[in-house]
Motif scaffolding. Structure first.
Motif, PDB file in Angstrom:
ATOM      1  N   ALA A   1     150.126   8.918 -27.919  1.00 49.08           N
ATOM      2  CA  ALA A   1     151.584   8.826 -27.771  1.00 49.08           C
ATOM      3  C   ALA A   1     151.957   8.183 -26.443  1.00 49.08           C
ATOM      4  O   ALA A   1     152.873   7.357 -26.378  1.00 49.08           O
ATOM      5  CB  ALA A   1     152.218  10.206 -27.892  1.00 49.08           C
TER       6      ALA A   1
ATOM      7  N   ARG B   1     151.163   4.349 -26.505  1.00 44.28           N
ATOM      8  CA  ARG B   1     152.031   3.543 -27.357  1.00 44.28           C
ATOM      9  C   ARG B   1     153.517   3.704 -27.060  1.00 44.28           C
ATOM     10  O   ARG B   1     154.345   3.108 -27.733  1.00 44.28           O
ATOM     11  CB  ARG B   1     151.754   3.876 -28.817  1.00 44.28           C
ATOM     12  CG  ARG B   1     150.320   3.529 -29.165  1.00 44.28           C
ATOM     13  CD  ARG B   1     150.045   3.608 -30.594  1.00 44.28           C
ATOM     14  NE  ARG B   1     148.649   3.237 -30.829  1.00 44.28           N
ATOM     15  CZ  ARG B   1     148.125   3.115 -32.004  1.00 44.28           C
ATOM     16  NH1 ARG B   1     148.858   3.322 -33.067  1.00 44.28           N
ATOM     17  NH2 ARG B   1     146.870   2.795 -32.135  1.00 44.28           N
ATOM     18  N   GLY B   2     153.864   4.518 -26.075  1.00 47.23           N
ATOM     19  CA  GLY B   2     155.261   4.665 -25.673  1.00 47.23           C
ATOM     20  C   GLY B   2     156.087   5.524 -26.618  1.00 47.23           C
ATOM     21  O   GLY B   2     157.288   5.304 -26.769  1.00 47.23           O
ATOM     22  N   TRP B   3     155.481   6.517 -27.222  1.00 52.35           N
ATOM     23  CA  TRP B   3     156.188   7.370 -28.186  1.00 52.35           C
ATOM     24  C   TRP B   3     156.653   8.673 -27.575  1.00 52.35           C
ATOM     25  O   TRP B   3     157.200   9.520 -28.276  1.00 52.35           O
ATOM     26  CB  TRP B   3     155.279   7.706 -29.359  1.00 52.35           C
ATOM     27  CG  TRP B   3     154.848   6.559 -30.191  1.00 52.35           C
ATOM     28  CD1 TRP B   3     155.391   5.315 -30.239  1.00 52.35           C
ATOM     29  CD2 TRP B   3     153.755   6.555 -31.110  1.00 52.35           C
ATOM     30  NE1 TRP B   3     154.704   4.540 -31.126  1.00 52.35           N
ATOM     31  CE2 TRP B   3     153.697   5.270 -31.678  1.00 52.35           C
ATOM     32  CE3 TRP B   3     152.838   7.494 -31.502  1.00 52.35           C
ATOM     33  CZ2 TRP B   3     152.755   4.917 -32.627  1.00 52.35           C
ATOM     34  CZ3 TRP B   3     151.892   7.154 -32.439  1.00 52.35           C
ATOM     35  CH2 TRP B   3     151.856   5.870 -32.997  1.00 52.35           C
ATOM     36  N   VAL B   4     156.471   8.882 -26.286  1.00 50.39           N
ATOM     37  CA  VAL B   4     156.723  10.173 -25.673  1.00 50.39           C
ATOM     38  C   VAL B   4     158.187  10.582 -25.819  1.00 50.39           C
ATOM     39  O   VAL B   4     158.498  11.722 -26.181  1.00 50.39           O
ATOM     40  CB  VAL B   4     156.297  10.155 -24.191  1.00 50.39           C
ATOM     41  CG1 VAL B   4     156.649  11.466 -23.511  1.00 50.39           C
ATOM     42  CG2 VAL B   4     154.810   9.887 -24.083  1.00 50.39           C
ATOM     43  N   GLU B   5     159.109   9.658 -25.566  1.00 50.80           N
ATOM     44  CA  GLU B   5     160.536   9.990 -25.652  1.00 50.80           C
ATOM     45  C   GLU B   5     160.940  10.343 -27.078  1.00 50.80           C
ATOM     46  O   GLU B   5     161.677  11.295 -27.308  1.00 50.80           O
ATOM     47  CB  GLU B   5     161.384   8.825 -25.144  1.00 50.80           C
ATOM     48  CG  GLU B   5     162.871   9.129 -25.169  1.00 50.80           C
ATOM     49  CD  GLU B   5     163.714   7.951 -24.722  1.00 50.80           C
ATOM     50  OE1 GLU B   5     164.907   7.939 -25.062  1.00 50.80           O
ATOM     51  OE2 GLU B   5     163.197   7.051 -24.055  1.00 50.80           O
ATOM     52  N   ARG B   6     160.441   9.586 -28.034  1.00 56.23           N
ATOM     53  CA  ARG B   6     160.798   9.850 -29.426  1.00 56.23           C
ATOM     54  C   ARG B   6     160.221  11.184 -29.905  1.00 56.23           C
ATOM     55  O   ARG B   6     160.864  11.914 -30.663  1.00 56.23           O
ATOM     56  CB  ARG B   6     160.306   8.718 -30.311  1.00 56.23           C
ATOM     57  CG  ARG B   6     161.022   7.405 -29.995  1.00 56.23           C
ATOM     58  CD  ARG B   6     160.470   6.290 -30.787  1.00 56.23           C
ATOM     59  NE  ARG B   6     161.198   6.230 -32.055  1.00 56.23           N
ATOM     60  CZ  ARG B   6     160.909   5.388 -33.014  1.00 56.23           C
ATOM     61  NH1 ARG B   6     159.914   4.553 -32.867  1.00 56.23           N
ATOM     62  NH2 ARG B   6     161.607   5.377 -34.119  1.00 56.23           N
ATOM     63  N   LEU B   7     159.022  11.520 -29.469  1.00 55.25           N
ATOM     64  CA  LEU B   7     158.436  12.797 -29.836  1.00 55.25           C
ATOM     65  C   LEU B   7     159.189  13.962 -29.191  1.00 55.25           C
ATOM     66  O   LEU B   7     159.352  15.018 -29.806  1.00 55.25           O
ATOM     67  CB  LEU B   7     156.962  12.844 -29.451  1.00 55.25           C
ATOM     68  CG  LEU B   7     156.041  11.951 -30.277  1.00 55.25           C
ATOM     69  CD1 LEU B   7     154.638  11.968 -29.707  1.00 55.25           C
ATOM     70  CD2 LEU B   7     156.034  12.384 -31.715  1.00 55.25           C
TER      71      LEU B   7
ATOM     72  N   GLU C   1     169.089   9.124 -29.193  1.00 63.16           N
ATOM     73  CA  GLU C   1     168.745   7.765 -28.772  1.00 63.16           C
ATOM     74  C   GLU C   1     169.041   7.605 -27.287  1.00 63.16           C
ATOM     75  O   GLU C   1     170.147   7.927 -26.819  1.00 63.16           O
ATOM     76  CB  GLU C   1     169.556   6.745 -29.572  1.00 63.16           C
ATOM     77  CG  GLU C   1     169.072   5.333 -29.381  1.00 63.16           C
ATOM     78  CD  GLU C   1     169.711   4.362 -30.349  1.00 63.16           C
ATOM     79  OE1 GLU C   1     169.825   3.192 -29.985  1.00 63.16           O
ATOM     80  OE2 GLU C   1     170.097   4.771 -31.441  1.00 63.16           O
TER      81      GLU C   1
END
Length: 177
Positions: free
Chosen positions: A74, A77-83, A110
């Protein structure tokens, strides 16, 4: 004794053959004037070679827990905020309280802005008054800086377009006088 002589000696096998080859290599090095290098001593470059295996300590090649691997993927790939936003949705009743969660649901997340829809205008007003406290509760439960602002929406307006067919325009109101 040269390596050819060691290989040609028919009576030696296994470990004896290896010992004889080592002795032949040492004798050959001594004739050339090369000093013997002890095990663990500095080589020709003056630096010690590092081991390439992990040994008893932890290493990246060791088996990893699934959660740690998922967190690393995560982050890469830059998914930390979305998770983190997904955690707000999943843990909403625990973060804000059961009573408030019955009357308000998160609908969008968002860029740090959480949009919450209330089921009545009274609850929407209450959420606007509690906005700072809700952001503090969410920060304590999920992490600081995940939710930076809260946008509160009232209930959705009813849709007056009934039926499968709809005529555009003002409808029956334009026939009255």
């Amino acid at each position: 004794m040269s390596t050819a002589e060691v290989a040609g000696s028919g009576g030696l096998r296994g470990a004896d053959l290896a010992r004889a080859a080592l002795e032949a290599a040492r004798a050959s090095a001594k004739e050339r004037g090369v000093r013997g290098v002890r095990k663990g001593a500095a080589g020709a470059t003056g630096r010690r070679r590092r081991r390439r295996w992990s040994g008893p300590g932890p290493d990246d090649r060791d088996p990893q827990p699934l959660g740690r691997l998922a967190a690393r993927i995560a982050a890469d790939r830059g998914w930390v905020e979305r998770l983190a936003g997904g955690q707000v949705f999943a843990r909403w009743p625990k973060l804000v309280g059961e009573e408030l969660a019955e009357h308000a649901q998160p609908v969008a997340f968002e860029n740090g802005e959480l949009t919450v829809q209330a089921d009545s205008t009274a609850w929407a007003t209450q959420l606007r008054l509690l906005q700072r406290e809700l952001i503090k509760r969410i920060a304590a439960g999920v992490g600081n800086g995940v939710v930076t602002s809260l946008k509160v929406q009232g209930p959705a307006a009813p849709n007056w377009r009934f039926g499968p067919r709809h005529a555009p325009g003002r409808g029956p109101r334009d026939t009255y006088g």
